[in-house]
Design an enzyme around this catalytic site. Structure first.
Site, PDB file in Angstrom:
ATOM      1  N   HIS A 155       0.826  -1.207   0.000  1.00  0.00           N
ATOM      2  CA  HIS A 155       0.000   0.000   0.000  1.00  0.00           C
ATOM      3  C   HIS A 155       0.863   1.260   0.000  1.00  0.00           C
ATOM      4  O   HIS A 155       0.520   2.264  -0.641  1.00  0.00           O
ATOM      5  CB  HIS A 155      -0.906  -0.019   1.234  1.00  0.00           C
ATOM      6  N   GLU A 177       1.956   1.945  -3.487  1.00  0.00           N
ATOM      7  CA  GLU A 177       0.862   2.484  -4.303  1.00  0.00           C
ATOM      8  C   GLU A 177       0.820   4.009  -4.207  1.00  0.00           C
ATOM      9  O   GLU A 177       0.647   4.704  -5.223  1.00  0.00           O
ATOM     10  CB  GLU A 177      -0.464   1.887  -3.829  1.00  0.00           C
ATOM     11  N   HIS A 178       1.013   4.551  -3.023  1.00  0.00           N
ATOM     12  CA  HIS A 178       1.025   6.008  -2.857  1.00  0.00           C
ATOM     13  C   HIS A 178       2.215   6.635  -3.564  1.00  0.00           C
ATOM     14  O   HIS A 178       2.095   7.700  -4.189  1.00  0.00           O
ATOM     15  CB  HIS A 178       1.064   6.351  -1.366  1.00  0.00           C
ATOM     16  N   GLU A 195      -4.510   8.157   6.953  1.00  0.00           N
ATOM     17  CA  GLU A 195      -5.488   7.270   6.294  1.00  0.00           C
ATOM     18  C   GLU A 195      -5.817   6.079   7.179  1.00  0.00           C
ATOM     19  O   GLU A 195      -6.973   5.656   7.261  1.00  0.00           O
ATOM     20  CB  GLU A 195      -4.926   6.797   4.955  1.00  0.00           C
TER      21      GLU A 195
END
Length: 565
Positions: free
Chosen positions: A127, A130-131, A207
Site C-alpha cells: 500500500h 501504491e502512494h 489514512e
C-alpha cells in the site's frame, strides 16, 4: 326509480359498475359496438371477491406478478455479449480489450501482488508503494503528473487489496495513448525518493486512522486475523502502525522488483479502443517490464493459508454498539461452489434499520429470513453478508452492528441461519437472490466497472467470463442444490467468531464448544420439526414453513425477554 336503485344495490353490494355505466353499456350495445369487454347477463356478479388464499410464503404470488423464469432460463437481454480480445506481449504480459461505440475509455493495470506478498517485517509495503507511484518518475514530476491528468480531463486512481493492486485511468478515447504511457511510466520508472517516502508516511498514518473509524472495516480486519493469524492474509492491508514508521526505500524497491513483473500484470481497456492499436501502445510502454524476479529472490505469500476456527473477543466498554462477525471457510475463485456462494451472499443480503425496518408488512412476512429475525431486534441497526474469494482460499459470513443488549442474539443468528438452510430453504428466497444478481449484472455498464470485472477474471481464471455465462450458471441453481451446499459448508462446521465492543455479558456463554453446542441443539430441534412436517427431499409444507419461522422468532423473543428480566 329510487326504490329500483335501492333494490339493485342490495342485490349487488360493492358493485364495480354504477348505474351510469350500465346505461353507457346498453347504448354501446345498441350501436353494435362490442369492443368493450363487459359481462353479459343481468345476473352477473360484480362484487369484490377473494380469488385465492395466498399463504405467507407462497410462491404463486411472486410467479403471478413477476413471471419467474424456469430453471436454466436467463433474461433475454443477458444473452448478448460484446467480444473480448486477449493478447500477450513479448514479455508475457496479458492484454485484454472490450470495445463499443463511446467517447470514453477506461484503462487499468492489474498486478497480482498485495498485502499477502509481504512479510511481518515489510507489512504495509504494497500500500505504501501504491502512494509513491503518484509522486514522480524519471521524466515526470509530481506536479507534471497532476497537470497532465488535468489537461486530459482524466481521472487517475488506485487501490490495494490482499492479493491484487489496481491502477486505472479514465479519459476520452483520443487520450488513450497518453494514458497508457502515463501508467507505464509511473509503474516502471518511479523514483521512490527518500523525501517523498517521509512525506507520504504521515499521509498513510492519517489514512489508517480514518479507516479505524469505520466499524465494518475494523471488524473485518479482526476477522481476517482471527482466521488466518499464522499467514499474511490475516495482516491488515494498510500494514501495522508501528511497521509503517520503519518502511524504507530498500523495502519498496525490493517489493517492486519481486512482484511487479510481466507475468503478474494484466492490462485491460474498455470503451472506445481498438485492440490492435492498444496492444502496440502497451508494447511501447510496458515491453521493458521484467519477465521474472531478480536471480536468487523468490516472491513471498505462495503458501496456502489455512482456515482456523476460533473465538476472539475485543472488549471496549466505552462503545455503545457491539460488532459481531460470524464467518466460515468458503470456496475460492476456482471451486465449483463459487457461483452458488454468489447466490448465498445475496440470500442473506444486507440490512439497515432505517431502510428495512420501516416496511408496510409485518417482519414475519418478509421474503428474507435474516431480515425477518432482525426486525424483531429493534436496536440492531446494520447487517451485511460478506463473501470474499481469493486464489486458494475464501471466507463467508455475516457482520452485525447493534446495541450491546442484543449481542447474544446477533451471534445466535449468524451461527444458526446458515446451518438451518441445509434443511429448510424457501424457493422464493432463491428467486429473490437470482433477480438481485441479474440486476447487478445489468448494472455493469460503465467502462470502469467492466474493466474491473475483466481484469479480476483474467487475473484469477485466465479468461473472460461473460455475464451471460454467469447468469446461466446461476439459473441452474435451485433450492435443493443450495441445501446441499449449505450442508457441506455450514452444517456442523467450524465457525470463526469475532466480537468487538461492550460485550461483557458474553461471559455467560462460555467457550467455543459452548457456542457451537448451544447453536447445534437449536438447529437440530428445528430440523426435527422440518423432517416430521415435510419430506427431507421436497420443500416443507406451507404449514410447516410458517410454524418453523414462528418457532425461530419465539426463540429470539424469549432471549430478548430473558435479557430484559
Amino acid at each position: 326509480q329510487m326504490l329500483a336503485g335501492v333494490k339493485r344495490s342490495l342485490c349487488r353490494p360493492l358493485s364495480f359498475m354504477p348505474a351510469r355505466a350500465y346505461r353507457e353499456r346498453d347504448e354501446l350495445n345498441n350501436r353494435g359496438n362490442r369492443s368493450l369487454d363487459y359481462r353479459e347477463g343481468t345476473e352477473a356478479d360484480y362484487t369484490i371477491q377473494k380469488i385465492k388464499n395466498y399463504l405467507q410464503f407462497s410462491q404463486d404470488k411472486i410467479k403471478d406478478n413477476f413471471g419467474e423464469l424456469p430453471l436454466g432460463e436467463i433474461p433475454e437481454s443477458l444473452k448478448y455479449e460484446r467480444e473480448c480480445k486477449i493478447s500477450k506481449l513479448s514479455n508475457g504480459m496479458r492484454v485484454a480489450t472490450e470495445s463499443w461505440n463511446t467517447p470514453i475509455a477506461s484503462v487499468g493495470v492489474f498486478i497480482k501482488a498485495g498485502s499477502r506478498n509481504e512479510t511481518l517485517s515489510t507489512s504495509g509495503t504494497a500500500h505504501f508503494m501504491e502512494h509513491l507511484h503518484f509522486k514522480g518518475t524519471e521524466k515526470r514530476t509530481r506536479s507534471n503528473l497532476e497537470q497532465e491528468c488535468e489537461n486530459m480531463g482524466a481521472h487517475l486512481n488506485a487501490f490495494t487489496s490482499r492479493e491484487m493492486t489496481l491502477y486505472h485511468i479514465e479519459s476520452f478515447k483520443e487520450n488513450v495513448p497518453k494514458a497508457v504511457d502515463l501508467l507505464g511510466d509511473i509503474l516502471l520508472n518511479s523514483l521512490y525518493g527518500k523525501n517523498e517516502i517521509e512525506q507520504e508516511r504521515e499521509t498513510i498514518l492519517t489514512e489508517l486512522q480514518e479507516v479505524n473509524e469505520n466499524a465494518l472495516e475494523v471488524t473485518l480486519e479482526n476477522v481476517y486475523y482471527n482466521i488466518y493469524r499464522e499467514h499474511m492474509m490475516g495482516q491488515p492491508i494498510l500494514g501495522d502502525r508501528n511497521n509503517i514508521k520503519t518502511i524504507n526505500q530498500d523495502m519498496i524497491k525490493a517489493f517492486h522488483a519481486t512482484n511487479y513483473i510481466a507475468p503478474n500484470m494484466v492490462l485491460v481497456a474498455t470503451g472506445g479502443v481498438d485492440h490492435d492499436q492498444f496492444v502496440e501502445m502497451c508494447e511501447r510502454s510496458f515491453g521493458n517490464a521484467a519477465k521474472s524476479p531478480p536471480a536468487g529472490i523468490e516472491a513471498d505469500g505462495k503458501e496456502k493459508p489455512i482456515y482456523n476456527p476460533a473465538v476472539m473477543v475485543i472488549r471496549d466498554d466505552e462503545m455503545v454498539d457491539s460488532n459481531v462477525g460470524i464467518f466460515w471457510d468458503a470456496p475460492s475463485w476456482h471451486h465449483e461452489d463459487y457461483y452458488p456462494f454468489l447466490l448465498i451472499e445475496r440470500i442473506f443480503g444486507s440490512y439497515a434499520a432505517d431502510k428495512n425496518a420501516e416496511h408496510l408488512n409485518d417482519v414475519k412476512k418478509q421474503y428474507n429470513s435474516m431480515h425477518a429475525f432482525l426486525g424483531e431486534l429493534p436496536d440492531v441497526s446494520k447487517h451485511q453478508a460478506v463473501y470474499s474469494p481469493y486464489s486458494d482460499c475464501a471466507i463467508f459470513g455475516n457482520y452485525f452492528l447493534g446495541n450491546q443488549v442484543y449481542t447474544k442474539q446477533m451471534n445466535y443468528l449468524g451461527l444458526m441461519l446458515p446451518a438451518l438452510y441445509s434443511d429448510y430453504l424457501n424457493e422464493v428466497e432463491v428467486y429473490r437472490a437470482k433477480n438481485k444478481l441479474y440486476n447487478e449484472l445489468y448494472a455493469l455498464e460503465t467502462c470502469a466497472d467492466i474493466m474491473q470485472s475483466i481484469g479480476q477474471q483474467i487475473l484469477y481464471l485466465n479468461r473472460r467470463v461473460p455475464r451471460s455465462e454467469i447468469a446461466k450458471r446461476i439459473s441452474m441453481v435451485d433450492s435443493k442444490h443450495l441445501r446441499n451446499v449449505f450442508t457441506h459448508w455450514f452444517y456442523d462446521a467450524e465457525p470463526s467468531i469475532t466480537n468487538w465492543g461492550p460485550i461483557g455479558n458474553l461471559g455467560e456463554i462460555g467457550s467455543y464448544r459452548s457456542y457451537k453446542a448451544n447453536t447445534m441443539t437449536s438447529v437440530t430441534n428445528i430440523h426435527h420439526s422440518v423432517m416430521t412436517s415435510g419430506s427431507p427431499i421436497s420443500p416443507p409444507s406451507a404449514h410447516a414453513q410458517n410454524r418453523i419461522l414462528l418457532d425461530l422468532i419465539c426463540i429470539v423473543r424469549f432471549q430478548v425477554k430473558k435479557k430484559k428480566k
